[in-house]
Design a protein around this motif. Structure first.
Motif, short mmCIF file in Angstrom:
data_model
loop_
_atom_site.label_atom_id
_atom_site.label_comp_id
_atom_site.label_asym_id
_atom_site.label_seq_id
_atom_site.Cartn_x
_atom_site.Cartn_y
_atom_site.Cartn_z
N LEU A 14 23.03 -30.69 -20.70
CA LEU A 14 22.94 -32.01 -20.06
C LEU A 14 22.53 -32.99 -21.14
O LEU A 14 21.45 -32.86 -21.72
N ASN A 15 23.42 -33.92 -21.45
CA ASN A 15 23.20 -34.87 -22.54
C ASN A 15 22.79 -34.16 -23.82
O ASN A 15 21.89 -34.58 -24.56
N GLY A 16 23.48 -33.04 -24.08
CA GLY A 16 23.28 -32.31 -25.32
C GLY A 16 22.15 -31.31 -25.35
O GLY A 16 22.02 -30.56 -26.31
N LYS A 17 21.34 -31.26 -24.29
CA LYS A 17 20.22 -30.33 -24.25
C LYS A 17 20.54 -29.16 -23.30
O LYS A 17 21.04 -29.39 -22.20
N PRO A 18 20.22 -27.92 -23.68
CA PRO A 18 20.54 -26.76 -22.83
C PRO A 18 19.87 -26.86 -21.47
O PRO A 18 18.74 -27.34 -21.35
N VAL A 19 20.59 -26.40 -20.44
CA VAL A 19 20.03 -26.34 -19.09
C VAL A 19 20.18 -24.93 -18.56
O VAL A 19 21.05 -24.17 -18.99
N ARG A 20 19.31 -24.58 -17.58
CA ARG A 20 19.35 -23.28 -16.93
C ARG A 20 19.17 -23.46 -15.44
O ARG A 20 18.47 -24.36 -14.98
N ALA A 21 19.82 -22.57 -14.69
CA ALA A 21 19.62 -22.55 -13.25
C ALA A 21 18.19 -22.12 -12.94
O ALA A 21 17.51 -21.51 -13.78
N LEU A 22 17.73 -22.43 -11.74
CA LEU A 22 16.36 -22.11 -11.34
C LEU A 22 16.10 -20.61 -11.39
O LEU A 22 16.99 -19.78 -11.18
N ASP A 23 14.86 -20.26 -11.67
CA ASP A 23 14.40 -18.89 -11.60
C ASP A 23 13.60 -18.74 -10.31
O ASP A 23 12.40 -18.96 -10.27
N GLY A 24 14.29 -18.43 -9.22
CA GLY A 24 13.63 -18.36 -7.92
C GLY A 24 14.62 -17.98 -6.84
O GLY A 24 15.78 -17.67 -7.12
N ASP A 25 14.17 -18.02 -5.59
CA ASP A 25 15.04 -17.67 -4.48
C ASP A 25 15.47 -18.91 -3.72
O ASP A 25 15.27 -20.04 -4.17
N LEU A 26 16.01 -18.70 -2.53
CA LEU A 26 16.54 -19.79 -1.71
C LEU A 26 15.48 -20.81 -1.35
O LEU A 26 15.79 -21.99 -1.15
N ARG A 27 14.24 -20.40 -1.27
CA ARG A 27 13.16 -21.29 -0.84
C ARG A 27 12.39 -21.92 -2.00
O ARG A 27 11.37 -22.56 -1.80
N SER A 28 12.91 -21.75 -3.21
CA SER A 28 12.20 -22.27 -4.39
C SER A 28 12.56 -23.71 -4.71
O SER A 28 12.03 -24.29 -5.66
N GLY A 29 13.44 -24.32 -3.92
CA GLY A 29 13.85 -25.70 -4.14
C GLY A 29 14.81 -26.14 -3.06
O GLY A 29 14.97 -25.47 -2.04
N LEU A 30 15.48 -27.26 -3.27
CA LEU A 30 16.45 -27.78 -2.32
C LEU A 30 17.82 -27.14 -2.50
O LEU A 30 18.23 -26.84 -3.62
N LEU A 31 18.52 -26.98 -1.38
CA LEU A 31 19.89 -26.49 -1.37
C LEU A 31 20.83 -27.64 -1.10
O LEU A 31 20.58 -28.47 -0.23
N ALA A 82 21.69 -27.37 -13.61
CA ALA A 82 20.57 -28.03 -14.28
C ALA A 82 19.21 -27.66 -13.68
O ALA A 82 18.18 -28.17 -14.13
N GLY A 83 19.20 -26.80 -12.66
CA GLY A 83 17.94 -26.38 -12.06
C GLY A 83 17.36 -27.38 -11.09
O GLY A 83 16.19 -27.28 -10.70
N ARG A 84 18.16 -28.33 -10.63
CA ARG A 84 17.69 -29.33 -9.68
C ARG A 84 17.88 -28.89 -8.23
O ARG A 84 17.22 -29.41 -7.34
N LEU A 85 18.82 -27.98 -8.00
CA LEU A 85 19.07 -27.40 -6.68
C LEU A 85 19.10 -25.88 -6.81
O LEU A 85 19.49 -25.35 -7.86
N THR A 86 18.73 -25.19 -5.73
CA THR A 86 18.83 -23.73 -5.74
C THR A 86 20.27 -23.27 -5.65
O THR A 86 20.63 -22.20 -6.16
N GLY A 87 21.11 -24.05 -4.97
CA GLY A 87 22.50 -23.68 -4.81
C GLY A 87 23.28 -24.77 -4.11
O GLY A 87 22.72 -25.82 -3.75
#
Length: 268
Positions: free
Chosen positions: A141-158, A200-205
């Protein structure tokens, strides 16, 4: 090595075209009251002069650089190729938010071969955010590495999406099942953008019962390269037809697949 070089060349071209396309789309966005707009399948399925001209800009650029590649776009359909690579183009994903002055829209350019997505570029002009991924090269994202969240369905917004291709009753049951499972969900207007946010790890899915290839394949590449998982999209002749879409962080994928049950019921 040849494949890597070919992917790099395509990725650089797609990135440049996404920025150029975003600049044109944003110019129209600032003067959207003057746009010519028509309805496609139903009252919320719209296309504007901006959609058409932005896709033409992208297609012309790809034709110049890669004349043997096929192209599949939302507004101008399929053009055949012989290279084994197909570009999937959504010039403005989130046309309804776009036409109403909301920021939830983006330019999405992806490419795939017989094994699935090989690259994805999603540019969000209002936020000046550029998501980029290529097979085996990670996601940024804008040249910086991103990773998906490390968690389950309830660890963030879907993220969720829906349209008239599936009954409202069936979509309602899916949302009720997700809520019952403890998922907090949000709908933002652009499926491609929400898929990028999974990477980018902003949503779980992100889940949507029916989506077109040009809406999802760039985001699929981003999610896979960010460590997430995706439900395979049909290849070959199936690439031109809408299909269920599911992309998620690794820890949420199996539960989401079980709850949604895409492909496991005639209602889907």
């Amino acid at each position: 090595m040849t494949g890597t070089i070919m992917t790099e060349s395509r990725l650089n071209t797609a990135t440049e075209l996404a920025r150029r396309a975003g600049k044109l789309a944003f110019a129209y966005f600032e003067n959207r009251e003057e746009l010519l707009v028509r309805q496609k399948r139903h009252v919320t399925d719209l296309v504007s002069q901006a959609d058409l001209e932005v896709e033409t800009l992208i297609r012309d650029g790809l034709n110049t650089s890669f004349p043997l590649d096929a192209q599949l776009g939302e507004e101008h359909g399929l053009s055949e190729g012989s290279s084994g690579v197909t570009w999937v183009i959504d010039p403005i994903d989130g046309t309804a938010p776009y036409l109403n002055g909301l920021p939830g829209w983006c330019v999405s350019i992806g490419a795939c071969d017989e094994d699935g997505p090989i690259l994805g570029v999603i540019y969000v002009p209002v936020l000046n955010e550029l998501f980029v991924a290529a097979r085996g090269q990670g996601a940024t994202l804008n040249g910086k590495p991103v990773r998906a969240l490390d968690g389950d369905l309830r660890s963030g917004l879907l993220g969720v999406g829906a349209n008239d291709r599936v009954s409202s009753e069936r979509v309602g049951r899916m949302l009720a099942d997700l809520s019952e499972a403890g998922a907090g969900w949000v709908r933002y207007g652009s499926g491609a953008l929400m898929l990028a946010w999974v990477a980018a790890g902003r949503l779980t899915g992100y889940v949507e019962p029916r989506m077109s290839a040009w809406d999802c394949l760039a985001g699929y590449c981003l999610i896979q390269e960010a460590g997430g998982r995706v439900l395979a999209f049909p290849n070959g002749p199936g690439l031109t037809a809408p299909a269920p879409v599911l992309g998620a962080c690794a820890g949420a994928y199996a539960e989401l697949a079980s709850i949604c049950g895409f492909g496991q019921s005639p209602e889907w």
